[in-house]
Design an enzyme around this catalytic site. Sequence first.
Site, PDB file in Angstrom:
ATOM      1  N   GLY A  46      -2.161  54.303  38.976  1.00 45.36           N
ATOM      2  CA  GLY A  46       0.061  53.952  39.212  1.00 45.36           C
ATOM      3  C   GLY A  46       0.490  55.030  37.619  1.00 45.36           C
ATOM      4  N   GLN A  51       6.507  56.701  31.348  1.00 41.14           N
ATOM      5  CA  GLN A  51       5.020  56.775  30.864  1.00 41.14           C
ATOM      6  C   GLN A  51       5.104  58.853  31.284  1.00 41.14           C
ATOM      7  OE1 GLN A  51       2.640  54.189  33.332  1.00 41.14           O
ATOM      8  NE2 GLN A  51       1.586  55.001  31.965  1.00 41.14           N
ATOM      9  N   CYS A  88      -5.283  53.228  31.220  1.00 37.54           N
ATOM     10  CA  CYS A  88      -3.737  54.191  31.149  1.00 37.54           C
ATOM     11  C   CYS A  88      -3.831  55.119  30.953  1.00 37.54           C
ATOM     12  CB  CYS A  88      -2.906  52.970  30.609  1.00 37.54           C
ATOM     13  SG  CYS A  88      -1.085  53.488  30.162  1.00 37.54           S
ATOM     14  N   LEU A  89      -3.320  56.059  31.782  1.00 40.91           N
ATOM     15  CA  LEU A  89      -2.603  57.575  31.064  1.00 40.91           C
ATOM     16  C   LEU A  89      -2.314  57.880  29.818  1.00 40.91           C
ATOM     17  CD1 LEU A  89      -1.720  58.741  34.602  1.00 40.91           C
ATOM     18  CD2 LEU A  89      -3.662  58.712  33.818  1.00 40.91           C
ATOM     19  N   HIS A 130       0.104  45.860  36.075  1.00 44.31           N
ATOM     20  CA  HIS A 130       0.159  47.220  34.806  1.00 44.31           C
ATOM     21  C   HIS A 130       1.680  47.977  34.932  1.00 44.31           C
ATOM     22  CE1 HIS A 130      -1.898  49.962  32.301  1.00 44.31           C
ATOM     23  NE2 HIS A 130      -1.103  50.940  32.730  1.00 44.31           N
ATOM     24  N   GLU A 131       1.917  48.438  36.074  1.00 47.66           N
ATOM     25  CA  GLU A 131       3.459  49.673  36.036  1.00 47.66           C
ATOM     26  C   GLU A 131       4.617  48.848  35.694  1.00 47.66           C
ATOM     27  OE1 GLU A 131       2.663  52.338  35.644  1.00 47.66           O
ATOM     28  OE2 GLU A 131       0.069  52.326  36.410  1.00 47.66           O
ATOM     29  N   HIS A 134       4.715  48.347  31.790  1.00 45.60           N
ATOM     30  CA  HIS A 134       5.600  49.561  31.621  1.00 45.60           C
ATOM     31  C   HIS A 134       6.717  49.919  31.320  1.00 45.60           C
ATOM     32  CE1 HIS A 134       2.243  52.201  30.299  1.00 45.60           C
ATOM     33  NE2 HIS A 134       1.563  52.124  31.547  1.00 45.60           N
TER      34      HIS A 134
END
Length: 162
Positions: A46, A51, A88-89, A130-131, A134
């Site tokens: 995701g 991000q 997480c990226l 999670h997304e 953000h």
Amino acid sequence: MALRTVVLEGDEILTKKAREVAEITERTRLILDDMLETMRYYDGCGLAAPQVGILRRMFVAEHEDRVYELINPVILETGGEREEDEGCLSLPGMVGTVKRPQRVKIAGLDRYGQPVEYEAEDFLAKIFCHEYDHLDGILYRSKAKNFREIEAEAPEEEEGTE
């Protein structure tokens, strides 16, 4: 399509609430394409617009060979609870245990401005939550316990060696 730079923890854009997408244009669709390519390149599941430095309410996700694109998403319902490690990226090399809903119903717009609604469970529900976080400037680190570096896997021993 093009790879985008993933914004890392410490950049204040990750702590800000994203604004709604007012109009879905060809540029919006290009950003979604770039986000998907970037997410896949970094082996993510995701990726939210903040991000990649874009303070707009949209994210992409991929699970079991299905791609999800949500613009201006809204979580309609949640249910159950599960606790699981996530990463997480924007926080590479780290992982933490987070409590999330087991089920989620989420609605938004697709890349053409058409309403979409998804019901997700388990891993996909975790990705969506999670997304979505953000988009509100929330990093999973703030919800995680046992936040730690990912342990490197030990190299496998060769057969026939002692």
